[in-house]
Write a protein that holds these residues in place. Structure first.
Motif, PDB file in Angstrom:
ATOM      1  N   GLY A 213       0.825  -1.197   0.000  1.00  0.00           N
ATOM      2  CA  GLY A 213       0.000   0.000   0.000  1.00  0.00           C
ATOM      3  C   GLY A 213       0.862   1.251   0.000  1.00  0.00           C
ATOM      4  N   ILE A 214       0.591   2.153  -0.937  1.00  0.00           N
ATOM      5  CA  ILE A 214       1.399   3.372  -1.069  1.00  0.00           C
ATOM      6  C   ILE A 214       0.514   4.608  -0.962  1.00  0.00           C
ATOM      7  CG2 ILE A 214       2.913   4.713  -2.575  1.00  0.00           C
ATOM      8  CD1 ILE A 214       3.800   2.127  -3.887  1.00  0.00           C
ATOM      9  N   GLY A 219       3.448   0.625   3.115  1.00  0.00           N
ATOM     10  CA  GLY A 219       3.309  -0.513   4.017  1.00  0.00           C
ATOM     11  C   GLY A 219       2.964  -1.775   3.255  1.00  0.00           C
ATOM     12  N   CYS A 220       2.836  -2.867   3.988  1.00  0.00           N
ATOM     13  CA  CYS A 220       2.531  -4.138   3.317  1.00  0.00           C
ATOM     14  C   CYS A 220       1.710  -5.046   4.216  1.00  0.00           C
ATOM     15  CB  CYS A 220       3.808  -4.857   2.888  1.00  0.00           C
ATOM     16  SG  CYS A 220       4.819  -5.490   4.241  1.00  0.00           S
ATOM     17  N   GLY A 221       1.026  -5.967   3.569  1.00  0.00           N
ATOM     18  CA  GLY A 221       0.361  -7.079   4.233  1.00  0.00           C
ATOM     19  C   GLY A 221       0.871  -8.358   3.602  1.00  0.00           C
ATOM     20  N   ILE A 222       1.082  -9.379   4.412  1.00  0.00           N
ATOM     21  CA  ILE A 222       1.683 -10.620   3.926  1.00  0.00           C
ATOM     22  C   ILE A 222       0.878 -11.820   4.400  1.00  0.00           C
ATOM     23  CG2 ILE A 222       3.702 -12.128   4.049  1.00  0.00           C
ATOM     24  CD1 ILE A 222       5.420  -9.599   4.392  1.00  0.00           C
ATOM     25  N   LEU A 223       0.528 -12.684   3.447  1.00  0.00           N
ATOM     26  CA  LEU A 223      -0.068 -13.979   3.749  1.00  0.00           C
ATOM     27  C   LEU A 223       0.907 -15.078   3.368  1.00  0.00           C
ATOM     28  CD1 LEU A 223      -3.720 -13.708   2.373  1.00  0.00           C
ATOM     29  CD2 LEU A 223      -2.990 -13.503   4.735  1.00  0.00           C
ATOM     30  N   CYS A 258      15.504   4.015   2.818  1.00  0.00           N
ATOM     31  CA  CYS A 258      14.240   3.261   2.909  1.00  0.00           C
ATOM     32  C   CYS A 258      13.413   3.427   1.635  1.00  0.00           C
ATOM     33  CB  CYS A 258      13.419   3.729   4.096  1.00  0.00           C
ATOM     34  SG  CYS A 258      14.089   3.248   5.698  1.00  0.00           S
ATOM     35  N   LEU A 259      12.788   2.360   1.200  1.00  0.00           N
ATOM     36  CA  LEU A 259      11.912   2.377   0.024  1.00  0.00           C
ATOM     37  C   LEU A 259      10.891   3.499   0.114  1.00  0.00           C
ATOM     38  CD1 LEU A 259      10.849   0.959  -2.589  1.00  0.00           C
ATOM     39  CD2 LEU A 259       9.437  -0.458  -1.075  1.00  0.00           C
ATOM     40  N   GLU A 260      10.335   3.701   1.305  1.00  0.00           N
ATOM     41  CA  GLU A 260       9.308   4.719   1.500  1.00  0.00           C
ATOM     42  C   GLU A 260       9.775   6.113   1.106  1.00  0.00           C
ATOM     43  OE1 GLU A 260       6.634   4.413   4.936  1.00  0.00           O
ATOM     44  OE2 GLU A 260       7.472   6.327   5.601  1.00  0.00           O
ATOM     45  N   MET A 261      11.046   6.402   1.267  1.00  0.00           N
ATOM     46  CA  MET A 261      11.572   7.723   0.969  1.00  0.00           C
ATOM     47  C   MET A 261      11.500   8.057  -0.519  1.00  0.00           C
ATOM     48  SD  MET A 261      12.400   9.098   3.811  1.00  0.00           S
ATOM     49  CE  MET A 261      13.417  10.478   3.283  1.00  0.00           C
ATOM     50  N   TYR A 262      11.443   7.052  -1.364  1.00  0.00           N
ATOM     51  CA  TYR A 262      11.535   7.262  -2.805  1.00  0.00           C
ATOM     52  C   TYR A 262      10.208   7.089  -3.546  1.00  0.00           C
ATOM     53  CZ  TYR A 262      16.454   6.791  -1.657  1.00  0.00           C
ATOM     54  OH  TYR A 262      17.695   6.955  -1.090  1.00  0.00           O
ATOM     55  N   VAL A 263       9.273   6.309  -2.984  1.00  0.00           N
ATOM     56  CA  VAL A 263       8.065   5.982  -3.748  1.00  0.00           C
ATOM     57  C   VAL A 263       6.781   6.440  -3.073  1.00  0.00           C
ATOM     58  CG1 VAL A 263       9.226   3.987  -4.780  1.00  0.00           C
ATOM     59  CG2 VAL A 263       7.750   3.647  -2.783  1.00  0.00           C
ATOM     60  N   ASN A 264       6.856   7.061  -1.891  1.00  0.00           N
ATOM     61  CA  ASN A 264       5.615   7.535  -1.274  1.00  0.00           C
ATOM     62  C   ASN A 264       4.986   8.613  -2.156  1.00  0.00           C
ATOM     63  OD1 ASN A 264       5.838  10.427  -0.002  1.00  0.00           O
ATOM     64  ND2 ASN A 264       7.803   9.443   0.448  1.00  0.00           N
ATOM     65  N   SER A 265       3.678   8.756  -2.068  1.00  0.00           N
ATOM     66  CA  SER A 265       2.943   9.598  -3.014  1.00  0.00           C
ATOM     67  C   SER A 265       3.333  11.063  -2.945  1.00  0.00           C
ATOM     68  CB  SER A 265       1.438   9.449  -2.768  1.00  0.00           C
ATOM     69  OG  SER A 265       1.037   8.110  -2.969  1.00  0.00           O
ATOM     70  N   ILE A 319       1.354 -13.767  -5.731  1.00  0.00           N
ATOM     71  CA  ILE A 319       0.734 -12.585  -6.322  1.00  0.00           C
ATOM     72  C   ILE A 319       1.072 -11.365  -5.466  1.00  0.00           C
ATOM     73  CG2 ILE A 319      -1.455 -12.959  -5.100  1.00  0.00           C
ATOM     74  CD1 ILE A 319      -2.879 -11.804  -7.606  1.00  0.00           C
ATOM     75  N   VAL A 320       1.242 -10.228  -6.145  1.00  0.00           N
ATOM     76  CA  VAL A 320       1.458  -8.945  -5.474  1.00  0.00           C
ATOM     77  C   VAL A 320       0.256  -8.063  -5.774  1.00  0.00           C
ATOM     78  CG1 VAL A 320       2.905  -6.881  -5.313  1.00  0.00           C
ATOM     79  CG2 VAL A 320       3.967  -9.130  -5.699  1.00  0.00           C
ATOM     80  N   LEU A 321      -0.360  -7.537  -4.732  1.00  0.00           N
ATOM     81  CA  LEU A 321      -1.471  -6.610  -4.883  1.00  0.00           C
ATOM     82  C   LEU A 321      -1.002  -5.207  -4.537  1.00  0.00           C
ATOM     83  CD1 LEU A 321      -4.375  -8.632  -3.215  1.00  0.00           C
ATOM     84  CD2 LEU A 321      -3.829  -8.452  -5.641  1.00  0.00           C
ATOM     85  N   LEU A 322      -1.337  -4.247  -5.371  1.00  0.00           N
ATOM     86  CA  LEU A 322      -0.965  -2.856  -5.145  1.00  0.00           C
ATOM     87  C   LEU A 322      -2.197  -2.080  -4.705  1.00  0.00           C
ATOM     88  CD1 LEU A 322       1.401  -2.276  -8.186  1.00  0.00           C
ATOM     89  CD2 LEU A 322       2.000  -2.913  -5.856  1.00  0.00           C
ATOM     90  N   ALA A 323      -2.052  -1.328  -3.609  1.00  0.00           N
ATOM     91  CA  ALA A 323      -3.219  -0.734  -2.957  1.00  0.00           C
ATOM     92  C   ALA A 323      -3.021   0.757  -2.708  1.00  0.00           C
ATOM     93  CB  ALA A 323      -3.486  -1.461  -1.633  1.00  0.00           C
ATOM     94  N   MET A 324      -4.064   1.358  -2.179  1.00  0.00           N
ATOM     95  CA  MET A 324      -4.125   2.780  -1.830  1.00  0.00           C
ATOM     96  C   MET A 324      -3.964   3.638  -3.085  1.00  0.00           C
ATOM     97  SD  MET A 324      -2.156   2.831   1.848  1.00  0.00           S
ATOM     98  CE  MET A 324      -2.905   2.057   3.271  1.00  0.00           C
ATOM     99  N   ASP A 325      -2.964   4.519  -3.138  1.00  0.00           N
ATOM    100  CA  ASP A 325      -2.829   5.411  -4.291  1.00  0.00           C
ATOM    101  C   ASP A 325      -2.466   4.672  -5.577  1.00  0.00           C
ATOM    102  OD1 ASP A 325      -3.505   7.563  -2.748  1.00  0.00           O
ATOM    103  OD2 ASP A 325      -1.470   8.291  -2.471  1.00  0.00           O
ATOM    104  N   CYS A 326      -1.997   3.436  -5.459  1.00  0.00           N
ATOM    105  CA  CYS A 326      -1.711   2.650  -6.661  1.00  0.00           C
ATOM    106  C   CYS A 326      -2.978   2.380  -7.464  1.00  0.00           C
ATOM    107  CB  CYS A 326      -1.054   1.321  -6.292  1.00  0.00           C
ATOM    108  SG  CYS A 326       0.574   1.488  -5.542  1.00  0.00           S
TER     109      CYS A 326
END
Length: 384
Positions: A213-214, A219-223, A258-265, A319-326
């Motif tokens: 989720g971006i 963040g992420c959710g994992i099953l 951190c990944l968040e620093m580069y791809v957050n909306s 499978i990867v699911l993209l959420a929120m602003d994605c």
């Protein structure tokens, strides 16, 4: 879904919960389907179904006959009188609440958009939404809650999210239980969303799932094997703070690159505005065909793919699911991420990892909150 029913007295609640799950998620629509799926005798299935019909949880329906000859077969569905569930989602800049049925159908919903300046302000906002939705509603048997992280599942509280007006150690579960006198089931927002997608959405049929989720954060959710990944300490996973550059930007968490620093909306939006000289919104940029926006998104996709590949090399998700602003991203970007991660992942190269948007879109996380409560029924809890 690997869980199977068994003919043992001490498995009564588990079997009842699993049967309700199979009907609610429409995996099974008849006694015969349930017998085959659960590995139980037709007699055992009929006994469970009969009890659930008497309790107002299930109802019989008439299915269309495939042959068109003779009496139509009897199907099963969730009763319109079955219990309901409330969900409350806490995010940066808004709270959202829903009341859902067992099939994750929204009965009522409401959203309050605002920044919260204190714990009391946040609590009052949550109570305002739930008081309004629950007024006069007698069928709600549990509340599911979901929040941005980090969260402590063991303590039922929001710990110290970044960019959250300094609100820390917010005891969400306790506050809800004390006010509404209902059982409350709490999890991280993305962990909640991935469970909803697994049961009802685009992760159906997959056991190993990564949801990313971006928005202002990442963040992420994992099953894994159909179960959410939680540490013994009760903390949810955090893909946003996986480093993709050990000499990169310093994150507010104290880590570097951190990944968040580069791809957050917010960061991506700033780059779009600088690149184009336009003052559009994130959604407007992504809905228009602007070449300079594509170049910004190419860089964003490269960095996001790097973070996802590192995670997939540990998890081997199907499978990867993209959420929120994605959800705003054009489909071509989704296909590009899928191609990138399949090109660069190390393990399981013979099997393609799919990338999809979430089925529920902008309702995914609040429905995930409700699903935290519904899942307890499916686990055999909240049942007599």
């Amino acid at each position: 879904m690997s869980k199977r029913g068994v003919n043992r007295d001490n498995q009564k609640k588990s079997n009842r919960g699993l049967l309700l799950q199979l009907v609610a998620t429409r995996e099974c629509t008849s006694r015969i389907d349930l017998s085959r799926r659960m590995g139980l005798t037709k007699t055992a299935i009929s006994q469970i179904v009969g009890g659930l019909i008497e309790e107002g949880m299930l109802t019989e329906t008439e299915k269309e006959s495939d042959s068109g000859i003779g009496r139509n077969p009897i199907g099963l569905d969730i009763s319109p009188n079955a219990p309901l569930f409330a969900g409350i989602l806490v995010q940066r800049g808004f709270c959202e609440a829903v009341i859902c049925d067992m099939q994750l159908g929204i009965m009522r919903s409401e959203k309050l958009v605002r920044e919260f300046d204190s714990k009391k302000d946040l609590a009052d906002s949550i109570f305002y939404l739930l008081d309004h939705l629950l007024e006069g509603e007698t069928r709600v048997i549990a509340i599911g809650a979901a929040s941005i992280g980090p969260v402590s599942l063991r303590e039922g509280k929001i710990i110290d999210p970044m960019y959250f007006c300094g609100i820390t150690n917010f005891e969400l579960k306790t506050l809800l239980e004390e006010r509404y006198h209902l059982p409350v089931f709490f999890d991280h927002d993305n962990q909640s969303a991935v469970k909803a997608e697994y049961l009802y959405g685009n992760a159906r049929g997959f056991q190993d799932v990564l949801l990313v989720g971006i928005n202002r954060g990442v963040g992420c959710g994992i099953l894994i094997g159909g179960s959410r990944l939680h540490s013994e300490t009760g903390y949810a996973p955090e893909i946003g703070h996986v480093s993709i550059d050990n000499k990169g930007l310093v994150c507010a968490c104290g880590n570097v690159g951190c990944l968040e620093m580069y791809v957050n909306s917010a960061t991506v939006l700033d780059r779009m505005r600088q690149k184009t000289g336009l003052s559009l919104t994130y959604a407007d940029f992504l809905s228009r065909n602007i070449p300079d926006v594509d170049s910004v998104m190419e860089e964003t996709i490269d960095r996001l793919s790097a973070g996802i590949v590192s995670t997939l090399n540990v998890l081997n998700s199907q499978i990867v699911l993209l959420a929120m602003d994605c959800d705003l991203w054009p489909d071509r970007y989704i296909r590009q991420i899928e191609d990138e991660i399949n090109l660069h992942k190390f393990g399981n190269r013979d099997t393609r990892t799919y990338v999809r948007k979430t089925f529920f879109g902008d309702k995914c996380h609040v429905l995930g909150a409700a699903c935290n409560a519904i899942s307890e029924v499916f686990a055999g809890n909240l049942l007599s």
